[in-house]
Enzyme design. Structure first.
Site, PDB file in Angstrom:
ATOM      1  N   THR A 107       0.823  -1.208   0.000  1.00 36.93           N
ATOM      2  CA  THR A 107       0.000   0.000   0.000  1.00 36.93           C
ATOM      3  C   THR A 107       0.858   1.259   0.000  1.00 36.93           C
ATOM      4  O   THR A 107       1.996   1.266   0.469  1.00 36.93           O
ATOM      5  CB  THR A 107      -0.943   0.042   1.218  1.00 36.93           C
ATOM      6  N   ASP A 153      -4.026   5.795   2.913  1.00 37.88           N
ATOM      7  CA  ASP A 153      -3.485   6.899   3.698  1.00 37.88           C
ATOM      8  C   ASP A 153      -3.844   6.606   5.152  1.00 37.88           C
ATOM      9  O   ASP A 153      -5.014   6.661   5.532  1.00 37.88           O
ATOM     10  CB  ASP A 153      -4.102   8.230   3.245  1.00 37.88           C
ATOM     11  N   ASN A 158       4.459   0.205   8.713  1.00 31.87           N
ATOM     12  CA  ASN A 158       5.746   0.789   8.364  1.00 31.87           C
ATOM     13  C   ASN A 158       5.651   2.271   7.996  1.00 31.87           C
ATOM     14  O   ASN A 158       6.617   3.011   8.174  1.00 31.87           O
ATOM     15  CB  ASN A 158       6.341   0.021   7.176  1.00 31.87           C
ATOM     16  N   TYR A 163      10.456  13.112  16.680  1.00 35.69           N
ATOM     17  CA  TYR A 163      10.531  11.755  16.134  1.00 35.69           C
ATOM     18  C   TYR A 163      10.720  10.739  17.255  1.00 35.69           C
ATOM     19  O   TYR A 163      10.057   9.690  17.269  1.00 35.69           O
ATOM     20  CB  TYR A 163      11.685  11.676  15.138  1.00 35.69           C
ATOM     21  N   LYS A 169       8.167   7.490  18.224  1.00 33.34           N
ATOM     22  CA  LYS A 169       8.592   6.091  18.241  1.00 33.34           C
ATOM     23  C   LYS A 169       8.511   5.508  19.648  1.00 33.34           C
ATOM     24  O   LYS A 169       8.219   4.312  19.818  1.00 33.34           O
ATOM     25  CB  LYS A 169      10.001   5.959  17.671  1.00 33.34           C
ATOM     26  N   VAL A 174      19.164   2.506   8.666  1.00 36.26           N
ATOM     27  CA  VAL A 174      18.900   1.675   7.489  1.00 36.26           C
ATOM     28  C   VAL A 174      18.888   2.568   6.251  1.00 36.26           C
ATOM     29  O   VAL A 174      18.334   3.675   6.282  1.00 36.26           O
ATOM     30  CB  VAL A 174      17.553   0.931   7.623  1.00 36.26           C
TER      31      VAL A 174
END
Length: 301
Positions: A38, A59, A87, A151, A155, A184
């Protein structure tokens, strides 16, 4: 084309090429699962559609979009979903004293509320399959990632939410894995970044802030495919009793990506160690030197 009889299904949010979601879709597909990839703009998923994956618009910040996606997935799979990977997310690098609250709310909408909405919205399909939820968190959840306070907060919220969600869904046979993700490789370095406002306290060390914007792409960065292989391998591992999950089976917490192992070990020594290391790794002693020099110049006048 939908899943074959008996084929497990996985829905992944945020599958735009170049990111973690895209790499996970490719790896799950290689392992024989039917992938439902998606993105807000499904046109970017044409490569995955050509591989016989299902591609859908989604969305995660819009309730109607989640409901439409849920109904399409339910019809496609016969009312079941084996794995949900949350994700989709956005970065947010800005000093805490320079934040714009509208911007902050947008980040929370995607990184936190979107995860919550997806888990609630797809719970029935996951329960029907006695499935697995994988929430992509970050080392930022437990580290003082300088200039990343917003951020980090999102998380940390995902990690705390997931712990409670795990207990609430356990009676229904649904497992919850949290991916504590390190550095990453992704397209983050190519995106438009926030800038320091004219009156920022950190204009003194503007170069320091600008280096921080691409820190994750230049510090022990792990290839996206390598990260995906590790996560998918653990997601598909057999179930083990609680005490042995972290080593042999499907873990509750997966530490993967650059610096993940070192950060896990550092947690055993207390938060002071992470504070000490991150402060110097980002370069904050440079700001201390600048401020001392400013004070010295004032005294000389």
């Amino acid at each position: 084309m939908g899943p074959q009889p008996g084929q497990k299904t996985v829905l992944i949010t945020g599958c735009t090429p170049g990111g973690i979601g895209h790499a996970l879709a490719i790896e799950f597909h290689a392992k024989g699962l039917h992938v439902i990839a998606t993105a807000r703009n499904p046109a970017v998923l044409s490569e995955m559609a050509a591989l016989s994956m299902t591609t859908l618009a989604l969305d995660v910040t819009k309730a109607d979009s989640i409901k439409t996606c849920h109904d399409e997935v339910s019809k496609l799979t016969g009312g079941k979903l084996d794995i949900l990977v949350n994700n989709a997310g956005r970065t947010h690098t800005h000093p805490a004293t320079d934040i714009d609250m509208a911007d902050v709310r947008e980040t929370f909408e995607t990184n936190v509320f979107g995860v919550m909405a997806m888990c609630a919205g797809f719970a029935d399909l996951l329960i029907a399959a006695r499935g697995l939820i994988i929430n992509i968190a970050s080392l930022a959840a437990i580290t003082p990632y300088v200039f990343g306070s917003v951020y980090c907060a999102t998380k940390a919220a995902v990690a705390a939410y997931s712990r409670t969600l795990r207990l609430e869904l356990k009676p229904f046979g649904v497992r919850v894995m949290v991916a504590m993700t390190g550095t990453v490789r992704s397209q983050i370095a190519s995106k438009v970044h926030r800038t320091l406002p004219e009156g920022s306290l950190y204009q003194r060390v503007r170069g320091l802030f600008e280096r921080r914007l691409t820190f994750s792409q230049n510090t022990a960065t792990v290839d996206t495919k390598e990260y995906a292989r590790k996560l998918v391998g653990k997601a598909l591992a057999p179930e083990w009793p609680l005490l042995f999950r972290a080593w042999f089976g499907r873990p509750d917490w997966l530490w993967a990506g650059g610096m993940a192992g070192r950060t896990w070990w550092a947690t055993w020594f207390g938060e002071w160690l992470l504070d000490f290391v991150l402060y110097r790794m980002i370069g904050m002693p440079e700001l201390e030197r600048v401020l001392r020099e400013e004070e010295r110049q004032k005294l000389l006048k």
